[in-house]
Design a protein around this motif. Structure first.
Motif, PDB file in Angstrom:
ATOM      1  N   ILE A  26       0.801  -1.339  -0.025  1.00 16.49           N
ATOM      2  CA  ILE A  26       0.016   0.091   0.115  1.00 16.49           C
ATOM      3  C   ILE A  26       0.813   1.174   0.113  1.00 16.49           C
ATOM      4  CG2 ILE A  26      -0.300   0.229   2.295  1.00 16.49           C
ATOM      5  CD1 ILE A  26      -3.378   0.192   1.029  1.00 16.49           C
ATOM      6  N   LYS A  43       2.831   5.077  -5.993  1.00 12.71           N
ATOM      7  CA  LYS A  43       1.787   4.065  -5.408  1.00 12.71           C
ATOM      8  C   LYS A  43       1.698   4.310  -3.881  1.00 12.71           C
ATOM      9  CE  LYS A  43       1.312  -0.835  -4.872  1.00 12.71           C
ATOM     10  NZ  LYS A  43       2.110  -2.389  -4.898  1.00 12.71           N
ATOM     11  N   ILE A  47      -1.845   6.047  -1.680  1.00 15.76           N
ATOM     12  CA  ILE A  47      -2.159   4.936  -0.902  1.00 15.76           C
ATOM     13  C   ILE A  47      -2.336   3.590  -1.498  1.00 15.76           C
ATOM     14  CG2 ILE A  47      -3.403   4.278   1.303  1.00 15.76           C
ATOM     15  CD1 ILE A  47      -3.965   7.318   1.438  1.00 15.76           C
ATOM     16  N   GLY A  48      -1.578   3.213  -2.477  1.00 11.77           N
ATOM     17  CA  GLY A  48      -1.969   1.921  -3.177  1.00 11.77           C
ATOM     18  C   GLY A  48      -2.842   1.868  -4.088  1.00 11.77           C
ATOM     19  N   LEU A  50      -5.402   3.896  -3.904  1.00 14.77           N
ATOM     20  CA  LEU A  50      -6.916   3.512  -3.100  1.00 14.77           C
ATOM     21  C   LEU A  50      -7.113   2.162  -2.817  1.00 14.77           C
ATOM     22  CD1 LEU A  50      -8.957   6.572  -4.565  1.00 14.77           C
ATOM     23  CD2 LEU A  50      -7.243   6.547  -2.327  1.00 14.77           C
ATOM     24  N   GLY A  51      -6.084   1.435  -2.749  1.00 11.54           N
ATOM     25  CA  GLY A  51      -6.325  -0.202  -2.536  1.00 11.54           C
ATOM     26  C   GLY A  51      -6.327  -0.914  -3.855  1.00 11.54           C
ATOM     27  N   TRP A  54      -2.737  -1.864  -5.023  1.00 10.73           N
ATOM     28  CA  TRP A  54      -2.317  -2.747  -4.025  1.00 10.73           C
ATOM     29  C   TRP A  54      -2.785  -4.283  -4.392  1.00 10.73           C
ATOM     30  CZ3 TRP A  54      -5.323  -4.958  -0.369  1.00 10.73           C
ATOM     31  CH2 TRP A  54      -4.624  -5.947   0.526  1.00 10.73           C
ATOM     32  N   PHE A  55      -4.123  -4.256  -4.376  1.00  6.81           N
ATOM     33  CA  PHE A  55      -4.536  -5.416  -4.875  1.00  6.81           C
ATOM     34  C   PHE A  55      -4.271  -6.291  -5.959  1.00  6.81           C
ATOM     35  CE2 PHE A  55      -7.996  -8.235  -6.463  1.00  6.81           C
ATOM     36  CZ  PHE A  55      -8.038  -9.079  -5.456  1.00  6.81           C
TER      37      PHE A  55
END
Length: 106
Positions: A26, A43, A47-48, A50-51, A54-55
Motif C-alpha cells: 500500500i 503507489k 495509498i496503493g 486507493l487499494g 495494491w490488490f
C-alpha cells in the motif's frame, strides 16, 4: 579483470516481493524492492491506488509465484531491468514431470 556485482545484478525473489506486496504494498515498498522507484512513489502517494493498485499487484505476484511453482520459467512480474524473478511459493517445484529443488538451489 575484476567484475563487480553491479555487472551481474542478482535476480529478485518472488516470495520476498509477495510479502512486501501484501503487507507494505500500500506504501509502494514492493515496487521499491523491484527497483521501480518512480511507480513506488506514485503507489505510496496514492495509498496503493486507493487499494486497487495494491490488490492487483499482490494478486499478480501471488499468481506468478504459484505458476513458477508449477514449472513456468518466465513470469509477467519483472524487476526494473526486465529480469524475471526467482523462486516460487515452496522449496520444491514441479517442472517437466519432475519435482525439483527451487529454494536453496544455485
Amino acid at each position: 579483470m575484476h567484475t563487480s556485482n553491479l555487472d551481474h545484478p542478482k535476480q529478485k525473489n518472488r516470495p520476498i516481493t509477495l510479502v512486501l506486496a501484501m503487507f507494505l504494498g500500500i506504501f509502494g515498498v514492493d515496487r521499491f524492492y523491484l527497483g521501480k522507484w518512480k511507480s513506488g512513489i506514485a503507489k505510496g502517494l496514492t495509498i496503493g491506488g486507493l487499494g486497487i493498485w495494491w490488490f492487483i499487484d499482490g494478486a499478480m505476484v501471488l499468481t506468478d509465484a504459484f505458476l513458477h511453482s508449477l514449472g513456468k520459467d518466465t513470469g509477467f512480474v519483472k524487476d526494473a531491468r526486465g529480469q524475471d524473478l526467482r523462486l516460487g511459493l515452496s522449496m520444491y517445484r514441479f517442472k517437466d514431470g519432475h519435482i525439483q529443488r527451487d529454494w536453496f538451489s544455485s
